[in-house]
Scaffold this motif. Structure first.
Motif, short mmCIF file in Angstrom:
data_model
loop_
_atom_site.label_atom_id
_atom_site.label_comp_id
_atom_site.label_asym_id
_atom_site.label_seq_id
_atom_site.Cartn_x
_atom_site.Cartn_y
_atom_site.Cartn_z
N GLY A 99 0.80 -1.33 -0.03
CA GLY A 99 0.04 0.02 0.18
C GLY A 99 0.91 1.28 0.13
O GLY A 99 0.59 2.26 -0.77
N GLY A 100 1.93 1.27 0.71
CA GLY A 100 2.93 2.50 0.77
C GLY A 100 3.55 2.66 -0.62
O GLY A 100 3.77 3.81 -1.00
N VAL A 101 4.02 1.41 -1.21
CA VAL A 101 4.67 1.53 -2.42
C VAL A 101 3.62 1.96 -3.40
O VAL A 101 4.05 2.85 -4.32
CB VAL A 101 5.13 -0.06 -2.54
CG1 VAL A 101 5.83 0.02 -4.22
CG2 VAL A 101 6.32 -0.36 -1.99
N PRO A 112 10.50 14.30 8.61
CA PRO A 112 10.96 13.45 7.80
C PRO A 112 12.34 13.01 8.28
O PRO A 112 12.80 11.75 7.98
CB PRO A 112 11.03 13.81 6.28
CG PRO A 112 9.92 14.78 6.19
CD PRO A 112 10.23 15.73 7.68
N SER A 113 13.38 13.86 8.83
CA SER A 113 14.70 13.61 8.93
C SER A 113 14.65 12.92 10.50
O SER A 113 15.87 12.72 11.00
CB SER A 113 15.43 15.09 9.22
OG SER A 113 14.87 15.97 9.71
N SER A 114 13.71 12.92 11.35
CA SER A 114 13.51 12.52 12.50
C SER A 114 13.91 10.81 12.64
O SER A 114 13.51 10.24 11.52
CB SER A 114 12.31 12.86 13.38
OG SER A 114 11.35 12.30 12.76
N LEU A 118 11.77 5.87 10.49
CA LEU A 118 11.34 4.54 10.98
C LEU A 118 9.76 4.27 10.35
O LEU A 118 9.50 3.12 9.58
CB LEU A 118 11.16 4.29 12.57
CG LEU A 118 10.38 3.02 12.71
CD1 LEU A 118 11.36 1.90 12.51
CD2 LEU A 118 10.14 2.97 14.39
N LEU A 119 9.02 5.28 10.40
CA LEU A 119 7.62 5.22 9.82
C LEU A 119 7.85 5.24 8.15
O LEU A 119 7.14 4.38 7.47
CB LEU A 119 6.79 6.28 10.08
CG LEU A 119 6.18 6.38 11.39
CD1 LEU A 119 5.69 7.66 11.68
CD2 LEU A 119 5.13 4.87 11.60
N LYS A 120 8.52 5.65 7.35
CA LYS A 120 9.13 5.76 6.14
C LYS A 120 9.77 4.34 5.80
O LYS A 120 9.23 3.81 4.59
CB LYS A 120 10.11 6.97 5.63
CG LYS A 120 10.40 7.07 4.22
CD LYS A 120 9.08 7.57 3.50
CE LYS A 120 9.36 8.05 2.12
NZ LYS A 120 8.16 8.48 1.22
N GLY A 121 10.64 4.08 6.63
CA GLY A 121 11.11 2.71 6.12
C GLY A 121 10.39 1.52 6.09
O GLY A 121 10.49 0.56 5.50
#
Length: 284
Positions: free
Chosen positions: A191-193, A223-225, A230-233
């Protein structure tokens, strides 16, 4: 890294199980001399998958920004389609996979010498090409260059180790539950992709609404935190998400998860357990 580890682990374990089943059946039926052909097919599949991954990585370079975004967005959507097909295919055919592979081996062993090479290459290569495409799409979505690939490699190596332990009869795992729960995880990752692919197509000017945001929580989730990373990855979560991205995620994840869970409840993959596949433990 975590998401790509899951992708590498699941896809790698599927490929490992195919190899283990084929090898065990050859040994059990007195065709041990054909095992080098099996490994030749596996090697061919790995080489093709690596070549495909390299083409995805280096092929778009030198193109305009819009062209790169269009290719990236299109391939991300294709990757989502493939992984969706894969998780449903495994849920439906897990109970008959061993029988189908044995039938293909019997036909190949009675035919030309390269027949078994083709069987192994096709069986493993399908997983390899899917893995290369989906890992590439997931890595593009995270914006990283090294960690996603490291996570995927770690997942593949773990899968290879588990496959070896299953073959030797050392490890007993309920593979049915493993594939069911990792399938749920892959659908959420997909879904994220998909949302990222939509964003790429918006940046390429193919889809509208690039500046129409459903929400922007960049101040709360930079985004840099570490938690933003973690949420992005893991979930490909974007703090600034357009309405089209959000709609695509919801319209994909909710119905696909519902259908997948219902499919697994209707027909649990009983034959995909080490305990119910005695041939896996066969070894000289």
């Amino acid at each position: 890294m975590t998401a790509n580890f899951l992708i590498g682990l699941r896809e790698g374990l599927e490929a490992s199980l195919v190899v283990v089943l084929l090898m065990a059946y050859l040994i059990k039926t007195g065709r041990k001399a054909l095992i080098p052909r099996l490994w030749a097919g596996v090697g061919l599949a790995v080489a093709i998958s690596l070549g495909f991954g390299a083409l995805l990585t280096f092929g778009p370079r030198g193109l305009t920004f819009e062209a790169q975004e269009a290719i990236g967005g299109g391939l991300s959507i294709v990757a989502v389609g493939l992984v969706t097909w894969m998780v449903f295919w495994m849920a439906r055919t897990a109970r008959t996979l061993g029988g189908e592979l044995r039938s293909q081996v019997d036909k190949a062993a009675d035919g030309a010498a390269w027949g078994l090479v083709i069987v192994a290459a096709l069986a493993v290569g399908r997983e390899g090409l899917e893995t290369a495409l989906f890992i590439w799409a997931a890595a593009q979505a995270t914006g990283e260059t090294t960690l996603p690939l490291f996570g995927a490699l770690l997942g593949l190596l773990t899968a290879a180790g588990l496959g070896y332990l299953l073959h030797r009869g050392v490890l007993k795992v309920n593979l049915g539950k493993f594939f069911t729960w990792t399938g749920v995880g892959l659908i959420i990752i997909a879904g994220g992709v998909l949302a990222y692919g939509i964003h790429d197509l918006q940046e390429a000017g193919i889809l509208p609404g690039l500046h129409n945001l459903a929400f922007d929580v960049s101040a709360a989730v930079p985004p840099s935190s570490w938690y933003g990373t973690l949420l992005k990855g893991t979930l490909n979560f974007s703090p600034a998400t357009t309405w089209l991205e959000a709609a695509a995620w919801l319209l994909y994840v909710i119905p696909v998860l519902f259908l997948y869970i219902r499919t697994n409840k209707a027909g649990p993959p009983k034959a995909k357990t080490a305990a119910t596949t005695p041939a896996v433990t066969a070894h000289p």
